[in-house]
Design a protein around this motif. Structure first.
Motif, PDB file in Angstrom:
ATOM      1  N   SER A 100      -3.812  13.111   0.814  1.00  0.00           N
ATOM      2  CA  SER A 100      -3.004  14.341   0.837  1.00  0.00           C
ATOM      3  C   SER A 100      -1.585  14.052   1.325  1.00  0.00           C
ATOM      4  O   SER A 100      -0.604  14.567   0.780  1.00  0.00           O
ATOM      5  CB  SER A 100      -3.656  15.385   1.748  1.00  0.00           C
ATOM      6  OG  SER A 100      -4.878  15.827   1.212  1.00  0.00           O
ATOM      7  N   ALA A 101      -1.458  13.211   2.356  1.00  0.00           N
ATOM      8  CA  ALA A 101      -0.133  12.866   2.879  1.00  0.00           C
ATOM      9  C   ALA A 101       0.677  12.084   1.863  1.00  0.00           C
ATOM     10  O   ALA A 101       1.886  12.306   1.689  1.00  0.00           O
ATOM     11  CB  ALA A 101      -0.283  12.066   4.174  1.00  0.00           C
ATOM     12  N   ILE A 102       0.040  11.154   1.160  1.00  0.00           N
ATOM     13  CA  ILE A 102       0.734  10.358   0.147  1.00  0.00           C
ATOM     14  C   ILE A 102       1.264  11.263  -0.964  1.00  0.00           C
ATOM     15  O   ILE A 102       2.371  11.070  -1.474  1.00  0.00           O
ATOM     16  CB  ILE A 102      -0.224   9.285  -0.427  1.00  0.00           C
ATOM     17  CG1 ILE A 102      -0.511   8.206   0.632  1.00  0.00           C
ATOM     18  CG2 ILE A 102       0.363   8.653  -1.683  1.00  0.00           C
ATOM     19  CD1 ILE A 102      -1.626   7.258   0.248  1.00  0.00           C
ATOM     20  N   ARG A 103       0.500  12.251  -1.322  1.00  0.00           N
ATOM     21  CA  ARG A 103       0.893  13.160  -2.410  1.00  0.00           C
ATOM     22  C   ARG A 103       1.845  14.268  -1.948  1.00  0.00           C
ATOM     23  O   ARG A 103       2.230  15.122  -2.738  1.00  0.00           O
ATOM     24  CB  ARG A 103      -0.363  13.785  -3.017  1.00  0.00           C
ATOM     25  CG  ARG A 103      -1.228  12.761  -3.754  1.00  0.00           C
ATOM     26  CD  ARG A 103      -2.552  13.357  -4.217  1.00  0.00           C
ATOM     27  NE  ARG A 103      -3.312  12.391  -4.996  1.00  0.00           N
ATOM     28  CZ  ARG A 103      -4.571  12.561  -5.387  1.00  0.00           C
ATOM     29  NH1 ARG A 103      -5.204  13.686  -5.056  1.00  0.00           N
ATOM     30  NH2 ARG A 103      -5.188  11.627  -6.088  1.00  0.00           N
ATOM     31  N   GLY A 104       2.187  14.239  -0.670  1.00  0.00           N
ATOM     32  CA  GLY A 104       3.131  15.238  -0.168  1.00  0.00           C
ATOM     33  C   GLY A 104       2.539  16.610  -0.009  1.00  0.00           C
ATOM     34  O   GLY A 104       3.265  17.608   0.039  1.00  0.00           O
ATOM     35  N   GLU A 105       1.229  16.696   0.074  1.00  0.00           N
ATOM     36  CA  GLU A 105       0.573  17.982   0.245  1.00  0.00           C
ATOM     37  C   GLU A 105       0.600  18.406   1.709  1.00  0.00           C
ATOM     38  O   GLU A 105       1.051  17.658   2.578  1.00  0.00           O
ATOM     39  CB  GLU A 105      -0.875  17.887  -0.269  1.00  0.00           C
ATOM     40  CG  GLU A 105      -0.958  17.558  -1.758  1.00  0.00           C
ATOM     41  CD  GLU A 105      -2.351  17.221  -2.225  1.00  0.00           C
ATOM     42  OE1 GLU A 105      -2.527  16.983  -3.432  1.00  0.00           O
ATOM     43  OE2 GLU A 105      -3.268  17.188  -1.384  1.00  0.00           O
ATOM     44  N   VAL A 134       0.845  -1.192   0.000  1.00  0.00           N
ATOM     45  CA  VAL A 134       0.000   0.000   0.000  1.00  0.00           C
ATOM     46  C   VAL A 134       0.882   1.244   0.000  1.00  0.00           C
ATOM     47  O   VAL A 134       2.062   1.194   0.341  1.00  0.00           O
ATOM     48  CB  VAL A 134      -0.936   0.026   1.231  1.00  0.00           C
ATOM     49  CG1 VAL A 134      -1.889  -1.152   1.218  1.00  0.00           C
ATOM     50  CG2 VAL A 134      -0.139   0.050   2.537  1.00  0.00           C
ATOM     51  N   ASP A 135       0.279   2.370  -0.351  1.00  0.00           N
ATOM     52  CA  ASP A 135       0.994   3.655  -0.344  1.00  0.00           C
ATOM     53  C   ASP A 135       0.910   4.354   1.006  1.00  0.00           C
ATOM     54  O   ASP A 135       1.657   5.297   1.268  1.00  0.00           O
ATOM     55  CB  ASP A 135       0.429   4.572  -1.425  1.00  0.00           C
ATOM     56  CG  ASP A 135       0.663   4.014  -2.826  1.00  0.00           C
ATOM     57  OD1 ASP A 135       1.666   3.312  -3.018  1.00  0.00           O
ATOM     58  OD2 ASP A 135      -0.172   4.279  -3.707  1.00  0.00           O
ATOM     59  N   GLY A 136      -0.011   3.917   1.857  1.00  0.00           N
ATOM     60  CA  GLY A 136      -0.165   4.524   3.167  1.00  0.00           C
ATOM     61  C   GLY A 136      -1.224   3.778   3.951  1.00  0.00           C
ATOM     62  O   GLY A 136      -1.941   2.934   3.406  1.00  0.00           O
TER      63      GLY A 136
END
Length: 345
Positions: free
Chosen positions: A318-323, A122-124
């Motif tokens: 949002s965290a996965i995308r670095g926002e 998973v990504d997160g």
């Protein structure tokens, strides 16, 4: 051309289409790198040969899985018994559908949540019901995996979402006390009395603290309340209620810290020919859909479960995308008074 039993490879497609292996990769992953005619030729040959790119290989190349994990504190069978999670996952699933992610449930592996983490592609993670000082949280931080904490205290390293468990429990206890009840029993989830004593404030410990707040207001103490600590299934609520009624001086009100436990308690009381709410009042916590048509309709604390799931997934994406990181969010609760509570006999 490969044999009929051999699985075709990208090299087979490249040879048959008269292009390089890189061009085959571009056709599936970066079509803008090659002409439309070349891509159509490659895809046509791939279809003829029965070739499909490896999903795992594409994930490794992209460094992403397109999946969000929900790290669960209990075994999957136990989780799926609880309608709360279907509501929570509905909310998370709405964001996954909107943002193009899949949702992966990650229960404990060999009874260890920590062991399950490395095996989830998973990504997160949405981390449910674990305190911020648990080893699983430290492991996620060590691995650099984005995560969101649900029903936990604030954590500087990650977003978190909770509901006002303490306030909700305080309000429903006040309601029961205002009806004149003084012989109370609590159906809790897990061994939380010790957690509360050592200052651990997970969601159930916070609900117990809220009950204590309301008792303090009338000169009573949580220490004097009979507390049954059980797993969160309807059958557990049934068994606990039978045991409470078999003991000396049975309660006139049962405060269940989940609707599911309340359903089981009412089942037991009705089987014992105890009138609800004439003899014993029963309350829940969650306001699941069934509570509005359960008989008697259940007095409970409503928490926004679907909203909590949706917010958790939104924060994680949002965290996965670095926002920008979202702050800690506490969602409100509300007391829903229905038919399962009445004045003390």
């Amino acid at each position: 051309m490969p044999s009929r039993r051999a699985k075709p490879t990208s090299s087979d497609v490249a040879a048959a289409a008269g292009v390089s292996r890189s061009a085959v990769s571009f056709a599936f992953n970066n079509p803008q790198r090659i002409s439309v005619a070349t891509r159509e030729r490659i895809l046509g040959v791939a279809q003829q040969l029965g070739y499909a790119p490896s999903t795992l290989g594409r994930m490794l190349q992209a460094g992403t899985t397109g999946s969000i994990g929900v790290l669960l504190p209990q075994r999957l069978a136990r989780v799926l018994e609880n309608p709360y999670y279907s509501r929570f996952l509905m909310g998370a699933g709405q964001i996954c559908d909107q943002e193009g992610y899949t949702l992966l449930l990650t229960p404990p592996l060999q009874d260890s949540v920590l062991r399950a983490i490395p095996y989830a592609a998973v990504d997160g993670f949405i981390v449910c019901g674990l305190e911020k000082d648990r080893g699983e949280v430290a492991e996620l931080e060590r691995r650099g995996i984005p995560f969101v904490l649900i029903d936990s205290d604030r954590h500087e390293g990650a977003p978190s979402v909770e509901v006002d468990d303490r306030g909700g429990a305080r309000e429903v206890t006040r309601h029961v006390l205002e009806l004149g009840h003084r012989r109370l029993a609590v159906l809790s989830i897990g061994a939380e009395r010790e957690a509360l004593a050592r200052g651990s404030y997970g969601p159930i410990a916070r609900r117990l603290a809220g009950i204590g707040d309301a008792l303090d207001e009338v000169g009573l103490s949580l220490a004097g309340v009979r507390l049954a600590e059980v797993p969160v299934t309807r059958a557990d609520g049934y068994r606990a209620a039978r045991e409470l009624m078999a003991a000396g001086e049975p309660p006139t009100a049962i405060l269940a810290l989940s609707d599911v436990l309340a359903y089981g308690a009412v089942d037991a009381l009705q089987e014992l020919s105890v009138d609800v709410p004439g003899d014993v009042s029963v309350t829940g916590f969650d306001d699941l859909a069934e509570s509005a048509w359960f008989r008697p309709r259940l007095t409970t604390v409503r928490q926004p479960i679907v909203t909590k799931g949706r917010m958790a997934a939104d924060f994680l994406v949002s965290a996965i995308r670095g926002e920008a990181q979202h702050p800690h969010q506490t969602l409100g609760t509300s007391l829903i008074i229905r038919d399962s509570t009445a004045k003390a006999p």
